[in-house]
Scaffold this active site. Structure first.
Site, mmCIF file in Angstrom:
data_model
loop_
_atom_site.group_PDB
_atom_site.id
_atom_site.type_symbol
_atom_site.label_atom_id
_atom_site.label_comp_id
_atom_site.label_asym_id
_atom_site.label_seq_id
_atom_site.Cartn_x
_atom_site.Cartn_y
_atom_site.Cartn_z
ATOM 1 N N CYS A 434 0.820 -1.222 0.000
ATOM 2 C CA CYS A 434 0.000 0.000 0.000
ATOM 3 C C CYS A 434 0.847 1.262 0.000
ATOM 4 C CB CYS A 434 -0.969 -0.013 1.168
ATOM 5 S SG CYS A 434 -0.195 -0.090 2.794
ATOM 6 N N HIS A 702 -1.925 1.147 7.353
ATOM 7 C CA HIS A 702 -2.405 1.003 5.972
ATOM 8 C C HIS A 702 -2.540 2.379 5.333
ATOM 9 C CE1 HIS A 702 -4.403 -0.517 2.469
ATOM 10 N NE2 HIS A 702 -5.484 0.205 2.706
#
Length: 787
Positions: A434, A702
């Protein structure tokens, strides 16, 4: 779902189903993945009488034998030979995932005793040989006992099992302590080149009685003309069987025709080809040798420019065009042409890389397609002349300029919405990627400020990394709006090799680590930031700026403009020139601690007062400033933003106040040419501003990103490379791009009202932008023209 689609093949006594959604019945709740059955007679009585078809079906649950009535919309039929393997999985969620993905389940159906496999034992994989496939529950009252694989462990796996017995019953013989029973989910069936998996007799793909199988040569009539071809897929819709046929036609188009089974006649291999082809091709010993060759080497009749990993386009029936990547080249049984196994960008294929029971490559279901190599054409979107990497000299020894690689402009306004918005859009995340997905999407989707990274031959430029970045990531993103995880993994592998960091392919990283590595160490681009310390007078180069500042009580909900000014003042830094791209990391300690609960994005960043030896404006009268005061910057009497500099007369007046008499202003350097343009003074100082184009945010390790795709405050899109997931361990992430115009509502709020807003009450994803900001990206479009 049609009622007939719930009916199993003829001859079976029971119909088996799996629940695709959870459902309640009385006091019980059945999770998705539970399995059930009803008798074929009961099914026919429900749906094939004269009365209207029912919406519910009475079934018996296989786990606890309870009888329940379930909506047929959440039932999926399961063939009995599949059901026995699925029942060996105790986890309902795992059971449903394997049923939906099919790849491992189909491999289990084809498996035979004697086949070499890899098996999972205590979270480690060991080699083994299948010795038994079947039930290990003797005298079980279950309607359908689960099937397990009995495997003899080999190599390092020896002495980790039993003796091939279960509950006192011997199912196979093996070395002492080398036998083990496992569900199919813990068996890897992927064939290797040195085993005999390809030589095993494949099990039929369909039920007995179906006359045509995948790979068979067939004949059929089109407009009363006999046509011949190869069966590429065999499937059933309701009660009728169909064959998807690739006709043997000249040209570079693979026309797939879907023909009812009763209109197709199975042919022998020899009748598929004309006598001329038989005499000149199949009968020649060299040709036969080539048929057995699966090495993928180029040969006559193939497209010499294509190889494994080439991006290609294929024209299907009715002129429909698909694109993908060649994953395999070689010769298939019963086909004389050189074939290409292609992984498609969309679910328009007919396989997962399998042909006649053998896997030649692996991809998601309905993403694989086998076509004649001559039917593949280089994808015109990504042609970049690979040969230029091999040699830049012509036959006279003089340098030849390589062909300019193709480029696609960044997406703006309606084009950005049309191409990028939706599920399976953006860059697909995989294995902690990510940090890279969001950085690449932010830098290249809607702006060209750093497009020089894609084309410019920098001194240290690694052309392979540059071409991967351009041809496999940026161009597909701007052309189709989607980048596969494999393309990003290709880049990660190159970064690992070039950067000598083994963790870039799997470990969690931060965006600045990736950006510093690819910009500085690999591409060797000119630093984005050139700074000078006012104390040491030394130049400091960099690519990202980390805001460093002490916690201040008066800064409750700061703007990015304030944070940058505080950071530059605290570090005594100045910009030596206007950057084309200014990447700013927000103040924080680690990934969890945030210095501020909210940060307001500055849509424009005014860097006029941050520039070294640049004309500055007196913050009182607007004339050219000659003095700067760091102490006045902290004085609450003045505006919250903007460094505090004064002309000589205003400085005397400001510092005549008793609270400021101890201040020590520093003299500013005003360029001589600025004065010469207007010797009378009172000249308005031009403002240098940069515009915000992206924000990277982080929450619980994230990363996601917000990208501004148009001029209006509502023109924001939100990107998450792992927004959803299909399947479990062997599944894949679903990247998603959504519009988030709600951001404008909060940008327009007065500071006091925004400070009072509770994050949980903020609309849409706005909370992420204001509360989780990690990195802001600004651009100067005029400077990007020169860099």
């Amino acid at each position: 779902m049609t009622m007939t689609s719930l009916l199993p093949s003829a001859g079976e006594g029971n119909c088996y189903y799996i629940l695709t959604e959870g459902c309640a019945y009385g006091s019980k709740y059945f999770q998705a993945g539970n399995m059930c059955f009803c008798s074929e007679r009961s099914y026919l009585r429900n749906f094939f009488d004269d009365r209207p078809p029912a919406c519910f079906l009475k079934v018996i649950m296989l786990d606890d034998s309870s009888t329940v009535t379930i909506n047929v919309e959440i039932l999926q039929p399961v063939r009995e030979e599949m059901a026995v393997f699925l029942l060996a999985l105790s986890s309902h969620n795992e059971r449903l995932n394997y049923f939906l993905e099919r790849v491992r389940l189909e491999a289990a159906l084809r498996a035979v005793p004697g086949q070499k496999v890899m098996v999972e034992v205590n979270q480690q994989y060991f080699p083994g040989i299948i010795r038994y496939i079947g039930s290990i529950r003797q005298n079980s009252p279950a309607v359908l006992p689960p099937f397990f694989f009995g495997v003899e462990l080999q190599g390092e796996g020896e002495n980790r099992g039993s003796d091939g017995s279960y509950n006192g019953t011997e199912y196979f013989k093996c070395k002492r302590n080398c036998g083990i029973f496992l569900p199919f989910s813990r068996v890897e069936f992927t064939p290797t080149l040195d085993d005999d998996y390809g030589k095993q007799k494949p099990k039929a793909d369909m039920e007995e009685g179906v006359p045509v199988k995948v790979g068979d040569a067939v004949s059929f009539y089109v407009d009363e003309v006999l046509t011949k071809g190869i069966a590429m897929a065999v499937y059933r819709e309701g009660t009728q069987w169909f064959v998807k046929v690739c006709p043997e036609e000249e040209g570079t188009t693979d026309i797939f025709r879907e023909i009812p089974m009763d209109s197709v006649v199975k042919e022998s291999l020899q009748s598929l080809f004309s006598p001329f082809e038989s005499d000149m091709g199949l009968g020649h010993p060299n040709q036969m040798k080539r048929e057995r060759n699966e090495s993928g080497e180029e040969c006559e009749g193939g497209n010499s420019t294509l190889e494994v990993n080439s991006m290609v386009q294929i024209t299907l029936d009715k002129g429909n065009q698909v694109s993908g990547i060649i994953r395999w080249l070689g010769y298939l049984p019963q086909i004389k042409h050189k074939m290409a196994g292609v992984e498609l960008d969309e679910d328009k294929g007919v396989t997962a890389g399998e042909w006649l029971g053998k896997y030649y490559f692996h991809c998601a279901p309905k993403r694989g397609l086998f076509v004649k190599l001559q039917s593949c054409q280089p994808d015109v979107r990504f042609q970049c002349s690979r040969s230029s990497d091999l040699s830049l000299l012509d036959y006279r020894g003089q340098e030849v300029l390589p062909k300019a690689p193709e480029s696609f402009p960044p997406l703006r306004n309606e084009a950005a919405v049309r191409v990028l918005r939706g599920r399976m859009k953006g860059i697909q995340g995989h294995c902690n990627s990510c940090y890279m997905d969001t950085a690449l999407f932010s830098l290249f989707s809607c702006t060209s400020v750093l497009d020089s990274m894609l084309f410019k031959p920098f001194p240290l430029c690694d052309r392979n990394v540059q071409s991967i970045l351009r041809d496999e990531i940026v161009n597909p993103l701007r052309k189709t709006g989607f980048v596969r995880a494999g393309s990003v993994m290709h880049l990660r592998e190159q970064l690992t090799e070039k950067g000598q960091f083994s963790s870039f392919t799997n470990a969690e990283k931060d965006p600045e680590e990736f950006l510093n590595l690819i910009m500085q160490q690999i591409l060797g681009i000119e630093p984005l930031l050139k700074l000078q310390s006012e104390k040491r007078k030394e130049q400091q180069d960099g690519y990202c700026h980390q805001i460093i500042m002490d916690k201040r009580e008066d800064l409750v909900v700061p703007e990015v403009q304030q944070l940058v000014e505080h950071s530059f003042l605290a570090s005594e830094l100045k910009l030596m020139e206007i950057p084309s791209c200014f990447i700013i990391q927000m103040p924080r300690s680690g990934k969890k601690y945030k210095m501020f609960s909210k940060i307001i994005p500055s849509l424009e960043l005014d860097i006029t007062d941050l520039l070294l030896d640049s004309p500055r404006e007196c913050c009182v009268c607007g004339d050219v400033a000659t003095l700067e005061c760091a102490e006045c910057f902290k004085d609450k009497v003045f505006a919250a933003t903007g460094l505090k500099q004064f002309c000589s007369s205003c400085s005397r007046q400001v510092h005549s106040h008793y609270r400021r008499k101890t201040h020590k202003p520093t003299r500013l350097h005003v360029p001589e040419e600025f004065h010469s343009r207007n010797p009378r003074g009172n000249q308005q100082v031009p403002r240098e501003k940069m515009e915000l184009f992206a924000v990277l945010c982080i929450e619980t390790s994230h990363y996601v990103s917000f990208v501004k795709y148009g001029p209006e405050n509502e023109h924001w899109m939100f990107f998450d490379s792992m927004a959803d997931r299909h399947g479990d361990e062997n599944g894949f992430n679903i990247p998603t791009v959504t519009l988030c115009p709600e951001v404008a509502k909060y940008l327009a709020l007065p500071l006091a009202e925004l400070a009072e807003e509770q994050p949980r009450d903020m609309d849409g994803v706005a909370k992420r932008l204001f509360c989780d900001a990690y990195m802001y990206m600004y651009q100067s479009k005029k400077m990007a023209l020169y860099k």
